[in-house]
Scaffold this motif. Structure first.
Motif, mmCIF file in Angstrom:
data_model
loop_
_atom_site.group_PDB
_atom_site.id
_atom_site.type_symbol
_atom_site.label_atom_id
_atom_site.label_comp_id
_atom_site.label_asym_id
_atom_site.label_seq_id
_atom_site.Cartn_x
_atom_site.Cartn_y
_atom_site.Cartn_z
ATOM 1 N N ALA A 1 0.863 -1.182 0.000
ATOM 2 C CA ALA A 1 0.000 0.000 0.000
ATOM 3 C C ALA A 1 0.898 1.231 0.000
ATOM 4 O O ALA A 1 1.722 1.406 0.906
ATOM 5 C CB ALA A 1 -0.904 0.012 1.225
ATOM 6 N N VAL A 2 0.771 2.061 -1.021
ATOM 7 C CA VAL A 2 1.618 3.246 -1.141
ATOM 8 C C VAL A 2 1.184 4.285 -0.104
ATOM 9 O O VAL A 2 0.017 4.676 -0.059
ATOM 10 C CB VAL A 2 1.535 3.846 -2.559
ATOM 11 N N THR A 3 2.109 4.714 0.723
ATOM 12 C CA THR A 3 1.814 5.692 1.769
ATOM 13 C C THR A 3 2.411 7.067 1.484
ATOM 14 O O THR A 3 1.985 8.057 2.075
ATOM 15 C CB THR A 3 2.329 5.202 3.131
ATOM 16 N N HIS A 4 3.389 7.119 0.590
ATOM 17 C CA HIS A 4 4.011 8.403 0.245
ATOM 18 C C HIS A 4 4.599 8.282 -1.150
ATOM 19 O O HIS A 4 5.262 7.294 -1.472
ATOM 20 C CB HIS A 4 5.116 8.765 1.244
ATOM 21 N N MET B 1 4.106 16.126 -9.530
ATOM 22 C CA MET B 1 4.665 14.811 -9.855
ATOM 23 C C MET B 1 5.511 14.867 -11.124
ATOM 24 O O MET B 1 5.731 13.851 -11.777
ATOM 25 C CB MET B 1 3.545 13.783 -10.005
ATOM 26 N N GLY B 2 5.993 16.055 -11.468
ATOM 27 C CA GLY B 2 6.770 16.222 -12.691
ATOM 28 C C GLY B 2 8.260 16.353 -12.484
ATOM 29 O O GLY B 2 8.986 16.683 -13.424
ATOM 30 N N GLY B 3 8.746 16.093 -11.256
ATOM 31 C CA GLY B 3 10.180 16.161 -11.001
ATOM 32 C C GLY B 3 10.947 15.036 -11.667
ATOM 33 O O GLY B 3 10.368 14.062 -12.155
ATOM 34 N N GLN B 4 12.251 15.130 -11.653
ATOM 35 C CA GLN B 4 13.092 14.176 -12.374
ATOM 36 C C GLN B 4 13.282 12.846 -11.642
ATOM 37 O O GLN B 4 13.635 11.846 -12.256
ATOM 38 C CB GLN B 4 14.461 14.806 -12.637
ATOM 39 N N VAL B 5 13.064 12.834 -10.327
ATOM 40 C CA VAL B 5 13.285 11.631 -9.520
ATOM 41 C C VAL B 5 12.028 11.345 -8.707
ATOM 42 O O VAL B 5 11.401 12.265 -8.167
ATOM 43 C CB VAL B 5 14.493 11.801 -8.573
ATOM 44 N N GLN B 6 11.659 10.065 -8.607
ATOM 45 C CA GLN B 6 10.537 9.654 -7.777
ATOM 46 C C GLN B 6 11.041 9.086 -6.455
ATOM 47 O O GLN B 6 12.056 8.388 -6.418
ATOM 48 C CB GLN B 6 9.716 8.563 -8.463
ATOM 49 N N LEU B 7 10.296 9.359 -5.398
ATOM 50 C CA LEU B 7 10.539 8.746 -4.098
ATOM 51 C C LEU B 7 9.211 8.176 -3.618
ATOM 52 O O LEU B 7 8.241 8.909 -3.450
ATOM 53 C CB LEU B 7 11.071 9.771 -3.095
ATOM 54 N N LEU B 8 9.173 6.870 -3.412
ATOM 55 C CA LEU B 8 7.947 6.186 -3.026
ATOM 56 C C LEU B 8 8.194 5.362 -1.773
ATOM 57 O O LEU B 8 9.215 4.687 -1.659
ATOM 58 C CB LEU B 8 7.459 5.290 -4.175
ATOM 59 N N VAL B 9 7.265 5.435 -0.832
ATOM 60 C CA VAL B 9 7.299 4.611 0.374
ATOM 61 C C VAL B 9 6.005 3.809 0.406
ATOM 62 O O VAL B 9 4.918 4.353 0.196
ATOM 63 C CB VAL B 9 7.426 5.466 1.650
#
Length: 205
Positions: free
Chosen positions: A128-131, A159-167
């Motif tokens: 479950a994606v929390t962030h 959500m258009g930045g060059q890097v994604q960070l997902l928790v």
């Protein structure tokens, strides 16, 4: 523990008089079962890794699920294949991939994931994606006219930045071993088709 393709003993300096060492355990992260017991870890950290996989990224996420305890978390960072800069490059007729050159296979990016793809992959793997956020670590391009032009199409600038960070938090077992359109077919976890057999990973479950 650090899992990587090649075994090594790696050290880094904590201070002028203190060093720390850890063992890097050799394993093919997208093909082989990881050398860890089921539900034995609280956290998996994957920074700039998943974009280097060339054949089966869902193996990686399903294995992360297997070794995490219930409620355990995974942190994933990876280039954003749907960034504003990627869209700009595509409009110019250039490749939207930030590092798609043919080079050392440990460096090149066979696949850079969109924001929606990365979230869906984790969900299908039982998380479950929390962030989920993006940022531009290589300098933020202005491209103000492009921002305005994309706005009517629902472009989410945040959500258009060059890097994604997902928790994400482990919420249950994986739902799908493969799913379209990331793969050619949908394959619920633990099932087989006429063209596939149970992998070593499936047998561990």
């Amino acid at each position: 523990h650090c899992f990587d393709r090649n075994e090594a003993r790696i050290g880094f300096r904590l201070s002028r008089n203190e060093e720390a060492w850890y063992n890097r355990i050799g394993v093919d992260l997208e093909r082989e079962p990881w050398p860890a017991e089921r539900e034995s870890y609280d956290l998996v950290i994957s920074t700039e890794v998943i974009e280097h996989f060339a054949s089966d990224p869902m193996h990686f996420l399903c294995e992360a699920n297997r070794i995490l305890k219930p409620g355990g978390q995974i942190l994933t960072s990876t280039p954003n294949g749907s960034s504003l800069l990627s869209i700009y490059h595509a409009i110019q007729g250039d490749s939207p991939v930030s590092f798609g050159v043919f080079s050392d296979p440990l460096i090149e990016h066979p696949k850079e994931y969109s924001v929606n793809e990365l979230a869906l992959m984790h969900e299908q793997a039982g998380f479950a994606v929390t962030h989920h956020e993006t940022f531009s670590s290589y300098g933020k391009p202005e491209l103000s006219e492009l921002r305005k032009a994309l706005s009517p199409f629902g472009f989410n600038e945040a959500m258009g930045g060059q890097v994604q960070l997902l928790v994400a938090t482990k919420s249950g077992p994986p739902r799908y071993r493969r799913f379209a359109p990331l793969y050619k077919e949908d394959l619920p976890f633990g099932e087989t088709t006429s063209t596939t057999n149970l992998s070593a990973l499936d047998l561990l479950w």
